[in-house]
Scaffold this motif. Sequence first.
Motif, PDB file in Angstrom:
ATOM      1  N   GLU A 180       0.849  -1.180   0.000  1.00 15.37           N
ATOM      2  CA  GLU A 180       0.000   0.000   0.000  1.00 15.37           C
ATOM      3  C   GLU A 180       0.889   1.236   0.000  1.00 15.37           C
ATOM      4  O   GLU A 180       2.032   1.190   0.458  1.00 15.37           O
ATOM      5  CB  GLU A 180      -0.926   0.011   1.219  1.00 15.37           C
ATOM      6  CG  GLU A 180      -1.897  -1.154   1.251  1.00 15.37           C
ATOM      7  CD  GLU A 180      -2.822  -1.119   2.460  1.00 15.37           C
ATOM      8  OE1 GLU A 180      -3.047  -0.021   3.007  1.00 15.37           O
ATOM      9  OE2 GLU A 180      -3.310  -2.187   2.853  1.00 15.37           O
ATOM     10  N   GLN A 182      -2.150   5.389  -3.460  1.00 16.49           N
ATOM     11  CA  GLN A 182      -1.738   4.486  -4.529  1.00 16.49           C
ATOM     12  C   GLN A 182      -2.634   3.250  -4.542  1.00 16.49           C
ATOM     13  O   GLN A 182      -3.297   2.929  -3.555  1.00 16.49           O
ATOM     14  CB  GLN A 182      -0.281   4.074  -4.330  1.00 16.49           C
ATOM     15  CG  GLN A 182       0.706   5.224  -4.393  1.00 16.49           C
ATOM     16  CD  GLN A 182       2.117   4.800  -4.075  1.00 16.49           C
ATOM     17  OE1 GLN A 182       2.429   3.609  -3.991  1.00 16.49           O
ATOM     18  NE2 GLN A 182       3.002   5.772  -3.889  1.00 16.49           N
ATOM     19  N   HIS A 183      -2.652   2.558  -5.685  1.00 19.45           N
ATOM     20  CA  HIS A 183      -3.348   1.286  -5.754  1.00 19.45           C
ATOM     21  C   HIS A 183      -2.679   0.277  -4.827  1.00 19.45           C
ATOM     22  O   HIS A 183      -1.458   0.264  -4.696  1.00 19.45           O
ATOM     23  CB  HIS A 183      -3.321   0.714  -7.181  1.00 19.45           C
ATOM     24  CG  HIS A 183      -4.101   1.519  -8.167  1.00 19.45           C
ATOM     25  ND1 HIS A 183      -5.474   1.630  -8.138  1.00 19.45           N
ATOM     26  CD2 HIS A 183      -3.703   2.251  -9.239  1.00 19.45           C
ATOM     27  CE1 HIS A 183      -5.887   2.381  -9.134  1.00 19.45           C
ATOM     28  NE2 HIS A 183      -4.821   2.779  -9.820  1.00 19.45           N
ATOM     29  N   ASP A 184      -3.473  -0.555  -4.168  1.00 20.61           N
ATOM     30  CA  ASP A 184      -2.903  -1.695  -3.461  1.00 20.61           C
ATOM     31  C   ASP A 184      -2.393  -2.681  -4.500  1.00 20.61           C
ATOM     32  O   ASP A 184      -3.010  -2.843  -5.560  1.00 20.61           O
ATOM     33  CB  ASP A 184      -3.960  -2.367  -2.585  1.00 20.61           C
ATOM     34  CG  ASP A 184      -4.450  -1.445  -1.471  1.00 20.61           C
ATOM     35  OD1 ASP A 184      -3.834  -0.379  -1.260  1.00 20.61           O
ATOM     36  OD2 ASP A 184      -5.451  -1.786  -0.829  1.00 20.61           O
ATOM     37  N   GLY A 185      -1.267  -3.323  -4.236  1.00 22.91           N
ATOM     38  CA  GLY A 185      -0.707  -4.219  -5.243  1.00 22.91           C
ATOM     39  C   GLY A 185       0.195  -5.264  -4.653  1.00 22.91           C
ATOM     40  O   GLY A 185       0.248  -5.473  -3.438  1.00 22.91           O
ATOM     41  N   ASP A 217       3.629  -1.384  -8.552  1.00 20.92           N
ATOM     42  CA  ASP A 217       2.277  -1.379  -9.124  1.00 20.92           C
ATOM     43  C   ASP A 217       1.311  -0.480  -8.353  1.00 20.92           C
ATOM     44  O   ASP A 217       0.111  -0.697  -8.348  1.00 20.92           O
ATOM     45  CB  ASP A 217       1.723  -2.804  -9.233  1.00 20.92           C
ATOM     46  CG  ASP A 217       1.688  -3.538  -7.896  1.00 20.92           C
ATOM     47  OD1 ASP A 217       2.078  -2.936  -6.878  1.00 20.92           O
ATOM     48  OD2 ASP A 217       1.270  -4.705  -7.882  1.00 20.92           O
ATOM     49  N   ASP A 272      -1.213   2.474 -12.209  1.00 20.33           N
ATOM     50  CA  ASP A 272      -1.479   1.558 -13.325  1.00 20.33           C
ATOM     51  C   ASP A 272      -0.642   1.958 -14.543  1.00 20.33           C
ATOM     52  O   ASP A 272       0.181   2.880 -14.484  1.00 20.33           O
ATOM     53  CB  ASP A 272      -2.971   1.502 -13.645  1.00 20.33           C
ATOM     54  CG  ASP A 272      -3.544   2.836 -14.130  1.00 20.33           C
ATOM     55  OD1 ASP A 272      -2.782   3.680 -14.643  1.00 20.33           O
ATOM     56  OD2 ASP A 272      -4.774   3.020 -13.997  1.00 20.33           O
ATOM     57  N   ASN A 304      -2.203   6.210 -13.360  1.00 25.46           N
ATOM     58  CA  ASN A 304      -3.302   6.626 -12.487  1.00 25.46           C
ATOM     59  C   ASN A 304      -3.159   6.010 -11.100  1.00 25.46           C
ATOM     60  O   ASN A 304      -2.593   4.937 -10.935  1.00 25.46           O
ATOM     61  CB  ASN A 304      -4.639   6.217 -13.106  1.00 25.46           C
ATOM     62  CG  ASN A 304      -4.883   6.907 -14.433  1.00 25.46           C
ATOM     63  OD1 ASN A 304      -4.686   8.112 -14.545  1.00 25.46           O
ATOM     64  ND2 ASN A 304      -5.290   6.141 -15.438  1.00 25.46           N
ATOM     65  N   TRP A 305      -3.717   6.686 -10.105  1.00 23.01           N
ATOM     66  CA  TRP A 305      -3.691   6.221  -8.727  1.00 23.01           C
ATOM     67  C   TRP A 305      -5.102   5.858  -8.291  1.00 23.01           C
ATOM     68  O   TRP A 305      -6.074   6.040  -9.032  1.00 23.01           O
ATOM     69  CB  TRP A 305      -3.084   7.293  -7.830  1.00 23.01           C
ATOM     70  CG  TRP A 305      -3.696   8.656  -8.019  1.00 23.01           C
ATOM     71  CD1 TRP A 305      -4.730   9.198  -7.329  1.00 23.01           C
ATOM     72  CD2 TRP A 305      -3.316   9.634  -8.987  1.00 23.01           C
ATOM     73  NE1 TRP A 305      -5.036  10.450  -7.785  1.00 23.01           N
ATOM     74  CE2 TRP A 305      -4.177  10.749  -8.818  1.00 23.01           C
ATOM     75  CE3 TRP A 305      -2.344   9.678  -9.999  1.00 23.01           C
ATOM     76  CZ2 TRP A 305      -4.079  11.893  -9.609  1.00 23.01           C
ATOM     77  CZ3 TRP A 305      -2.252  10.826 -10.780  1.00 23.01           C
ATOM     78  CH2 TRP A 305      -3.103  11.912 -10.575  1.00 23.01           C
ATOM     79  N   ALA A 306      -5.257   5.374  -7.081  1.00 23.51           N
ATOM     80  CA  ALA A 306      -6.558   4.855  -6.643  1.00 23.51           C
ATOM     81  C   ALA A 306      -7.540   5.972  -6.295  1.00 23.51           C
ATOM     82  O   ALA A 306      -8.617   6.070  -6.881  1.00 23.51           O
ATOM     83  CB  ALA A 306      -6.375   3.913  -5.452  1.00 23.51           C
ATOM     84  N   THR A 307      -7.214   6.822  -5.318  1.00 21.44           N
ATOM     85  CA  THR A 307      -8.092   7.907  -4.892  1.00 21.44           C
ATOM     86  C   THR A 307      -7.245   9.124  -4.574  1.00 21.44           C
ATOM     87  O   THR A 307      -6.026   9.023  -4.440  1.00 21.44           O
ATOM     88  CB  THR A 307      -8.903   7.527  -3.635  1.00 21.44           C
ATOM     89  OG1 THR A 307      -7.991   7.239  -2.566  1.00 21.44           O
ATOM     90  CG2 THR A 307      -9.796   6.312  -3.892  1.00 21.44           C
TER      91      THR A 307
END
Length: 202
Positions: free
Chosen positions: A27, A45-48, A53, A56, A60-63
Amino acid sequence: MRIKTGGQHQGWTVVHQARRAWRGSFEGVWLGVEESTGHWMVGRQHDGQSMDDGFDADGNWATSRHFREGNEYLNMRRALAAYDEEAQNASDVWNGMWDQRAHEAVARHLAHRVPFPAPVRLSAGWIGRGLTDYHPPRGSTFPLDGPEAKYELIRYLQGQTRFDEIVTEPGSVSEEEAYQLAINATGPIRFVCRGVTFYLSE
């Protein structure tokens, strides 16, 4: 993909970011500023499954949370508070050094915003209110390259102005004005904020 701290990412200058592993996944969070508008943003950031990762293939990021008032100083202060909160919500991203590192990153970014027209050596310092005029609390640096001295001055400012309220005392500049004076400095400067004297001297 990764993004580079200090670089541009979709119009934002990346001021600070962090990503950590927690129980088999990763995270992360990041902090950015839009230089042309003075807007600040906190992104999750996106969880990955790796350090790479959080963003993307399109970057782009998550929120994200945006701070778009007309006052960049308040945007920065509110973004830092939200960044700290977001880091604590992301598993294992926040730690005991988080707060210091994030504020150092902001100070370093602000110190390099206005370049020096020529190399210069300056000392950064502060003089506080003490019990007597003979031994007031104080701090200072050895002569440093201009940008490093400005960074230390902003760190001194951060140490005196990290409060929710905005305070202006008689004979003092406001916190917003103090930051702007420090950011724009390209030589010796002296001002008072919160009753504390801050300076850059040759």
